[in-house]
Design a protein around this motif. Structure first.
Motif, PDB file in Angstrom:
ATOM      1  N   HIS A 156       6.836   9.473  15.757  1.00 23.63           N
ATOM      2  CA  HIS A 156       6.497  10.351  16.882  1.00 23.63           C
ATOM      3  C   HIS A 156       5.006  10.258  17.201  1.00 23.63           C
ATOM      4  CE1 HIS A 156       6.936  13.800  19.549  1.00 23.63           C
ATOM      5  NE2 HIS A 156       5.859  14.315  18.996  1.00 23.63           N
ATOM      6  N   SER A 157       4.690  10.178  18.479  1.00 21.37           N
ATOM      7  CA  SER A 157       3.299   9.992  18.895  1.00 21.37           C
ATOM      8  C   SER A 157       2.396  11.135  18.451  1.00 21.37           C
ATOM      9  CB  SER A 157       3.218   9.841  20.414  1.00 21.37           C
ATOM     10  OG  SER A 157       3.602   8.527  20.757  1.00 21.37           O
ATOM     11  N   THR A 158       1.167  10.770  18.123  1.00 25.92           N
ATOM     12  CA  THR A 158       0.169  11.743  17.701  1.00 25.92           C
ATOM     13  C   THR A 158      -1.163  11.334  18.314  1.00 25.92           C
ATOM     14  OG1 THR A 158      -0.732  12.867  15.734  1.00 25.92           O
ATOM     15  CG2 THR A 158      -0.354  10.500  15.527  1.00 25.92           C
ATOM     16  N   SER A 159      -2.251  12.021  17.925  1.00 23.32           N
ATOM     17  CA  SER A 159      -3.564  11.632  18.441  1.00 23.32           C
ATOM     18  C   SER A 159      -4.545  11.536  17.284  1.00 23.32           C
ATOM     19  CB  SER A 159      -4.042  12.641  19.482  1.00 23.32           C
ATOM     20  OG  SER A 159      -4.140  13.915  18.896  1.00 23.32           O
ATOM     21  N   ASN A 160      -5.631  10.804  17.531  1.00 23.87           N
ATOM     22  CA  ASN A 160      -6.667  10.629  16.511  1.00 23.87           C
ATOM     23  C   ASN A 160      -7.953  10.267  17.260  1.00 23.87           C
ATOM     24  OD1 ASN A 160      -8.451   9.089  14.709  1.00 23.87           O
ATOM     25  ND2 ASN A 160      -6.774   9.190  13.228  1.00 23.87           N
ATOM     26  N   PRO A 161      -9.056  10.995  17.011  1.00 21.80           N
ATOM     27  CA  PRO A 161     -10.296  10.741  17.767  1.00 21.80           C
ATOM     28  C   PRO A 161     -10.814   9.309  17.628  1.00 21.80           C
ATOM     29  CG  PRO A 161     -10.655  12.321  15.969  1.00 21.80           C
ATOM     30  CD  PRO A 161      -9.188  12.127  16.078  1.00 21.80           C
ATOM     31  N   ASP A 162     -10.455   8.634  16.537  1.00 23.18           N
ATOM     32  CA  ASP A 162     -10.890   7.242  16.371  1.00 23.18           C
ATOM     33  C   ASP A 162     -10.070   6.268  17.224  1.00 23.18           C
ATOM     34  OD1 ASP A 162     -12.741   8.106  14.537  1.00 23.18           O
ATOM     35  OD2 ASP A 162     -11.447   7.717  12.805  1.00 23.18           O
ATOM     36  N   TYR A 163      -8.960   6.744  17.758  1.00 22.95           N
ATOM     37  CA  TYR A 163      -8.099   5.899  18.597  1.00 22.95           C
ATOM     38  C   TYR A 163      -7.809   6.611  19.916  1.00 22.95           C
ATOM     39  CZ  TYR A 163      -7.411   3.063  14.438  1.00 22.95           C
ATOM     40  OH  TYR A 163      -7.612   2.262  13.335  1.00 22.95           O
ATOM     41  N   PRO A 164      -8.861   6.793  20.761  1.00 23.49           N
ATOM     42  CA  PRO A 164      -8.642   7.531  22.009  1.00 23.49           C
ATOM     43  C   PRO A 164      -7.720   6.753  22.958  1.00 23.49           C
ATOM     44  CG  PRO A 164     -10.824   6.535  21.996  1.00 23.49           C
ATOM     45  CD  PRO A 164     -10.237   6.300  20.634  1.00 23.49           C
ATOM     46  N   PRO A 165      -6.892   7.475  23.744  1.00 21.60           N
ATOM     47  CA  PRO A 165      -5.974   6.791  24.653  1.00 21.60           C
ATOM     48  C   PRO A 165      -6.696   6.189  25.860  1.00 21.60           C
ATOM     49  CG  PRO A 165      -5.789   9.172  24.918  1.00 21.60           C
ATOM     50  CD  PRO A 165      -6.722   8.943  23.762  1.00 21.60           C
ATOM     51  N   ASN A 166      -6.136   5.113  26.388  1.00 21.59           N
ATOM     52  CA  ASN A 166      -6.607   4.516  27.643  1.00 21.59           C
ATOM     53  C   ASN A 166      -8.094   4.167  27.617  1.00 21.59           C
ATOM     54  OD1 ASN A 166      -3.942   5.184  28.414  1.00 21.59           O
ATOM     55  ND2 ASN A 166      -4.624   7.159  29.147  1.00 21.59           N
ATOM     56  N   ALA A 167      -8.605   3.784  26.463  1.00 19.14           N
ATOM     57  CA  ALA A 167     -10.035   3.463  26.339  1.00 19.14           C
ATOM     58  C   ALA A 167     -10.306   1.997  26.665  1.00 19.14           C
ATOM     59  CB  ALA A 167     -10.517   3.778  24.929  1.00 19.14           C
ATOM     60  N   GLY A 168      -9.430   1.114  26.249  1.00 19.67           N
ATOM     61  CA  GLY A 168      -9.623  -0.309  26.532  1.00 19.67           C
ATOM     62  C   GLY A 168      -8.704  -0.767  27.646  1.00 19.67           C
TER      63      GLY A 168
END
Ligand code: 6CM
Length: 247
Positions: A156-168
């Motif tokens: 299940h999707s989660t978030s992590n500040p080291d892997y921000p979405p839509n950055a690259g």
């Protein structure tokens, strides 16, 4: 007897204590419980499930769901595999060591966090599908045993500040996947490779996270999901050949 490397790394039969003290635990526990329960519910024709692929014991259903023009079709597949256990199926699905060998949509996979023996956080990028942008995903993955010879993996999707979405270059997609497996064998017999059958319920809902042409996406799913389930199940059968059955 000395245990092999594989046996040591099989999904544990009880929840790992390190997981229950982790901040993600309440969410992991709630979503896994919901997903495993829903996975084994029969698909009634009434509630909009349409059969789109059938081969041998495998049946795949989808419901067409669009939100603001984006395809979010839930998918549900049922399958039966002989000669391997639920625990073995989940071992090969959960353990990143094998992923590149059966997962054909994958471009890269990074282990972001090793939470416990039964929970990991992954970052994955997928192969680009023309004409859409490339996608990536960040998700936790949890494997657990349940009553009745059942093992299941929930992602299940989660978030992590080291892997921000839509950055690259990638657009972040969101995923909820559950592979639930239940083994059975004839009453009064000992389970063996010759008499065990494992029923599989695989559920997946992907939110593409940004624009992707509906027709292309549905065509990709129609082709890729059956390919995945056939390839993955035969991969596990091949891997288990000649090894002692792990229940
Ligand atoms: O469940 C599957 N694989 C697991 C391990 O990788 C994990 C993966 C979840 C992500 C599923 C995303 C599928 C989308 C792949 C296509 C790329 C999207 C591009 C969209 C733009 C047009 O749970 C097996 C997944 C099998 C997928 C066919």
């Amino acid at each position: 007897a000395e245990r092999t490397r594989d046996e040591v790394e099989l999904p544990p039969p009880a929840i790992d204590n390190r997981l229950t003290v982790h901040p993600l635990w309440p969410e992991i526990d709630r979503i896994s419980t919901e997903q495993i329960q829903a996975a084994f519910e029969e698909v009634g024709g009434e509630n909009g499930w349409q059969l789109f692929a059938e081969e041998g014991d495998m049946r795949m259903y989808r419901r067409e769901v669009e939100v603001d023009g984006m395809v979010m079709d839930p998918l549900k597949a049922m399958h039966k595999v002989r000669g391997v256990s639920a625990r073995e199926m989940c071992h090969y699905f959960f353990n990143p060591r094998y992923r590149y060998e059966w997962e054909t949509t994958l471009e890269t996979m990074t282990i972001v966090e090793q939470v416990s023996a039964d929970a990991l956080v992954f970052h994955q990028t997928f192969k680009r599908i023309w004409p859409a942008s490339q996608r990536d995903a960040l998700f936790w993955s949890h494997v657990r045993a349940s009553r009745g010879n059942t093992y299941a993996v929930t992602n299940h999707s989660t978030s992590n500040p080291d892997y921000p979405p839509n950055a690259g270059a990638c657009i972040r997609l969101f995923v909820t996947v559950c592979l639930a497996c239940r083994s059975s064998w004839p009453a009064g017999e000992q389970p063996s490779r010759d008499n065990i059958t494992t029923s599989i319920a695989y559920c997946s809902t992907v939110n593409p996270g940004g624009w992707a042409p509906a027709g292309v996406l549905r065509a990709v799913y129609k082709r890729e999901y059956p390919k995945f389930l056939k390839r993955f199940t035969s991969y596990v059968v091949d891997q288990c050949r000649g090894k002692p059955l792990a229940i």
